[in-house]
Write an enzyme that holds these catalytic residues in place. Structure first.
Site, PDB file in Angstrom:
ATOM      1  N   CYS A  96      77.979  62.018 -51.523  1.00  0.00           N
ATOM      2  CA  CYS A  96      78.360  62.295 -50.136  1.00  0.00           C
ATOM      3  C   CYS A  96      77.109  62.542 -49.307  1.00  0.00           C
ATOM      4  CB  CYS A  96      79.273  63.523 -50.095  1.00  0.00           C
ATOM      5  SG  CYS A  96      79.872  63.955 -48.445  1.00  0.00           S
TER       6      CYS A  96
ATOM      7  N   HIS B   8      87.605  59.008 -49.970  1.00  0.00           N
ATOM      8  CA  HIS B   8      86.577  60.031 -49.775  1.00  0.00           C
ATOM      9  C   HIS B   8      86.441  60.366 -48.285  1.00  0.00           C
ATOM     10  CE1 HIS B   8      82.516  61.894 -50.425  1.00  0.00           C
ATOM     11  NE2 HIS B   8      82.401  61.522 -49.165  1.00  0.00           N
ATOM     12  N   GLU B   9      86.318  59.339 -47.455  1.00  0.00           N
ATOM     13  CA  GLU B   9      86.145  59.578 -46.011  1.00  0.00           C
ATOM     14  C   GLU B   9      87.410  60.186 -45.405  1.00  0.00           C
ATOM     15  OE1 GLU B   9      83.227  59.517 -44.901  1.00  0.00           O
ATOM     16  OE2 GLU B   9      82.303  58.329 -46.478  1.00  0.00           O
TER      17      GLU B   9
ATOM     18  N   HIS C 137      87.553  63.871 -45.677  1.00  0.00           N
ATOM     19  CA  HIS C 137      86.774  64.593 -44.669  1.00  0.00           C
ATOM     20  C   HIS C 137      87.626  64.931 -43.442  1.00  0.00           C
ATOM     21  CE1 HIS C 137      82.719  64.858 -46.205  1.00  0.00           C
ATOM     22  NE2 HIS C 137      82.731  63.572 -46.545  1.00  0.00           N
TER      23      HIS C 137
END
Length: 162
Positions: A93, A135-136, A139
């Protein structure tokens, strides 16, 4: 303009992002430029980075910017998983460069979102791109890969390049 990337431990990384409205679009174009510039600067420094979420530069909006072979902007993305197949991998990350986290992700996903012209879009991803978008997306919900570690022994430092 290149923006500072929020680092692991910054409380803003753990907040939920607000949906993007059509009225936000004129102001978001600048944010998208900042995301692009920040991603490219990170790539130049670390030789890594394919996508970045707006919260990573302190913009708490549901916006993901990905640049693989061309720029793609995901506004208000939602994820669907067509099957239960999962994979285990080491995730990195921009908010904690040098650290790898062993996580489990879905092998395939479908993203529904809007683009900068407010058109509805749909993308299907597999393998590394499926992991990347998950993953994004995390966020946007204030979730970091460290919070998805498969166990307490799933954190690793990347070897320093010489």
């Amino acid at each position: 303009m290149v923006q500072p990337i929020l680092l692991l431990g910054d409380p803003r990384l753990y907040e939920n992002s607000s949906p993007v409205s059509q009225e936000d679009l004129p102001n978001l174009r600048r944010t998208v430029e900042d995301l692009h510039d920040t991603l490219m600067a990170f790539r130049e420094k670390y030789h890594a980075g394919r996508a970045i979420a707006a919260p990573q530069i302190g913009v708490p909006k549901r916006l993901i910017y990905m640049y693989i072979d061309r720029p793609v902007v995901f506004l208000n993305p939602t994820l669907e998983f067509p099957d239960p197949e999962r994979m285990e991998l080491l995730d990195d990350c921009m908010s904690f460069p040098g650290l790898l986290v062993k996580v489990e992700r879905y092998r395939r996903c479908t993203v529904r979102c809007r683009d900068l012209d407010w058109r509805e879009c749909r993308f299907t991803f597999e393998d590394d791109l499926s992991e990347l978008i998950q993953h994004e997306y995390d966020h946007l919900d204030g979730i970091l890969a460290t919070m998805r570690a498969v166990d307490k022994r799933s954190l690793f430092f990347k070897p320093a390049s010489r």
